[in-house]
Design a protein around this motif. Structure first.
Motif, short mmCIF file in Angstrom:
data_model
loop_
_atom_site.label_atom_id
_atom_site.label_comp_id
_atom_site.label_asym_id
_atom_site.label_seq_id
_atom_site.Cartn_x
_atom_site.Cartn_y
_atom_site.Cartn_z
N MET A 50 -9.94 6.24 12.85
CA MET A 50 -9.48 7.49 13.55
C MET A 50 -8.99 6.98 14.99
SD MET A 50 -9.23 10.65 14.20
CE MET A 50 -10.35 11.60 13.02
N ASN A 51 -7.76 7.45 15.39
CA ASN A 51 -7.36 6.93 16.96
C ASN A 51 -7.52 7.95 17.86
OD1 ASN A 51 -6.10 4.43 15.82
ND2 ASN A 51 -4.53 5.51 14.85
N ARG A 52 -8.08 7.49 19.13
CA ARG A 52 -7.92 8.54 20.13
C ARG A 52 -6.87 8.25 21.46
NH1 ARG A 52 -13.77 8.41 22.03
NH2 ARG A 52 -12.94 10.24 23.36
N LEU A 53 -6.29 9.19 21.72
CA LEU A 53 -5.41 8.94 22.80
C LEU A 53 -6.01 9.92 23.87
CD1 LEU A 53 -1.76 8.64 20.98
CD2 LEU A 53 -3.77 6.89 21.44
N LEU A 54 -5.93 9.66 25.18
CA LEU A 54 -6.51 10.31 26.36
C LEU A 54 -5.83 10.17 27.52
CD1 LEU A 54 -10.21 9.07 25.78
CD2 LEU A 54 -9.51 11.21 24.88
N CYS A 55 -5.55 11.68 28.28
CA CYS A 55 -4.72 11.54 29.32
C CYS A 55 -5.85 11.54 30.46
CB CYS A 55 -3.82 12.55 29.37
SG CYS A 55 -2.93 12.65 30.62
N GLY A 56 -5.75 10.66 31.39
CA GLY A 56 -6.64 10.67 32.58
C GLY A 56 -6.82 9.36 33.16
N ASP A 57 -7.63 8.95 34.30
CA ASP A 57 -7.85 7.75 34.98
C ASP A 57 -8.97 7.04 34.18
OD1 ASP A 57 -8.48 6.04 36.73
OD2 ASP A 57 -8.66 7.30 38.51
N ALA A 58 -8.43 5.73 33.81
CA ALA A 58 -9.61 4.84 33.11
C ALA A 58 -10.92 5.01 33.60
CB ALA A 58 -8.81 3.64 32.87
N LEU A 59 -10.68 4.73 35.18
CA LEU A 59 -12.03 4.80 35.86
C LEU A 59 -13.08 5.67 35.79
CD1 LEU A 59 -10.75 3.08 39.29
CD2 LEU A 59 -12.22 1.77 37.67
N GLY A 61 -6.52 4.76 23.42
CA GLY A 61 -5.62 4.53 24.44
C GLY A 61 -5.76 5.50 25.43
N ILE A 62 -5.73 5.05 26.93
CA ILE A 62 -5.75 5.97 27.99
C ILE A 62 -4.49 5.74 28.86
CG2 ILE A 62 -7.08 6.61 29.90
CD1 ILE A 62 -9.55 5.28 28.63
N ASP A 63 -4.10 6.78 29.25
CA ASP A 63 -2.91 6.80 30.59
C ASP A 63 -3.04 7.94 31.18
OD1 ASP A 63 -0.42 4.93 30.60
OD2 ASP A 63 0.12 7.06 31.17
N LEU A 64 -2.55 7.96 32.48
CA LEU A 64 -2.38 8.85 33.35
C LEU A 64 -1.45 9.87 33.07
CD1 LEU A 64 -2.78 7.24 36.83
CD2 LEU A 64 -4.30 8.78 36.17
N SER A 65 -0.09 9.57 32.46
CA SER A 65 0.98 10.38 32.20
C SER A 65 0.81 11.16 30.83
CB SER A 65 2.09 9.69 32.34
OG SER A 65 3.28 10.44 31.70
N GLN A 66 0.78 12.59 30.93
CA GLN A 66 0.60 13.22 29.64
C GLN A 66 1.93 12.99 28.81
OE1 GLN A 66 -1.99 15.25 28.26
NE2 GLN A 66 -0.64 14.95 26.46
N HIS A 67 2.76 12.77 29.64
CA HIS A 67 4.27 12.25 28.66
C HIS A 67 3.97 11.08 28.01
CE1 HIS A 67 8.40 12.76 27.99
NE2 HIS A 67 8.70 11.80 28.26
N ASN A 68 3.67 9.95 28.71
CA ASN A 68 3.24 8.88 27.87
C ASN A 68 2.46 9.11 26.60
OD1 ASN A 68 5.04 7.36 29.52
ND2 ASN A 68 3.29 6.66 30.96
N VAL A 69 1.39 9.81 27.00
CA VAL A 69 0.30 9.91 25.75
C VAL A 69 1.17 10.58 24.43
CG1 VAL A 69 -1.70 11.50 25.13
CG2 VAL A 69 -1.43 10.15 27.14
N ASP A 70 2.05 11.60 24.88
CA ASP A 70 2.85 12.46 23.96
C ASP A 70 3.78 11.31 23.09
OD1 ASP A 70 1.84 14.83 24.71
OD2 ASP A 70 3.38 15.46 25.87
#
Length: 260
Positions: free
Chosen positions: A1-10, A221-230
């Motif tokens: 299972m892969n998880r992709l999350l949008c937000g601040d890694a901290l 995976g984590i990224d601040l940009s929702q577009h990048n997550v998409d």
């Protein structure tokens, strides 16, 4: 299972269970792109966008810190990664030549054993600089959480990974201003024990996630940009993305994500 999350890694990584992941492989913002502080304060497109390329990328955040604040910030997120990694597991952090000393300091300040530096040779297609040495390489600073036994591979054939990776940047494989080649990342992820879960707290457009998927590793995976997550979600799912039209990236830190 892969998880992709949008937000601040901290904010997100501290919510993960302690000693629950098997590798951290990531390409954080370098806050580089110039010799002087004024150079670093420019937008990322002015610092990193080459003229004449077939794609256009918008700016990304977090790339304007000075050296001291970058080192402090890096120590913070690396310390979070130290907590969630299992003992003996590796961390790999991309860096350019300017930030290399600070990156090695932050890695050790966070508690990791610094084990070396590998080289990404971007080939002669890298940006030329007439009369000077070509800026042809970036670096992989790597270490481990404590002792790193060979038998962590759980009976699999012990791999000796190269210390220099030669991989060209292809426009049809690039969906982020500083995106790394998938073929490069397919080699790098093999530092993780077979079947282990890989965390990338600065995922961008998901090259590490795509490589992990192709090599049989679960991925977070984590990224601040929702577009990048998409974009990352589409790539990991094997969808074909346009390569000849401009790609505009925006920052949208809304707390959403995918389970794939």
């Amino acid at each position: 299972m892969n998880r992709l999350l949008c937000g601040d890694a901290l904010r997100i990584v501290p919510t993960f269970d302690e000693a629950s992941l098997d590798a951290v492989i990531t390409d954080p913002p370098y806050s580089s792109g110039g010799t002087f502080r004024g150079d670093r304060m420019q937008t990322t497109t002015k610092k990193y966008q080459l003229t004449g390329t077939s794609k256009t990328y918008s700016d990304f955040s977090g790339d304007n810190r000075d050296g001291r604040s970058w080192a402090f910030w890096s120590t913070l997120w690396m310390s979070d990664c130290f907590r969630v990694l299992k003992t003996g597991c590796p961390i790999v952090v991309f860096s350019d030549w300017r930030m290399l000393p600070l990156c090695t300091d932050a890695l050790q300040a966070a508690g990791f054993v610094w084990r070396g530096i590998a080289v990404w040779d971007k080939t002669e297609a890298a940006r030329p600089d007439k009369g000077r040495f070509r800026a042809q390489a970036e670096y992989l600073v790597w270490g481990s959480k404590g002792p790193m036994a060979v038998d962590r591979l759980d009976g699999a054939e012990t791999r000796c990974l190269p210390g220099v990776f030669r991989a060209i940047v292809r426009q049809d494989d690039k969906f982020h201003l500083t995106g790394k080649p998938t073929n490069l990342m397919r080699q790098v992820v093999k530092i993780c024990a077979p079947g282990g879960t890989i965390l990338d707290p600065f995922m961008g457009s998901g090259s590490t996630g795509k490589a992990a998927q192709l090599e049989g590793y679960p991925f977070v995976g984590i990224d601040l940009s929702q577009h990048n997550v998409d974009i990352a979600q589409a790539r990991i799912n094997g969808k074909t993305l346009p390569s000849s039209t401009p790609t505009l990236f925006t920052s949208d830190p809304s707390p959403t994500g995918y389970e794939i």
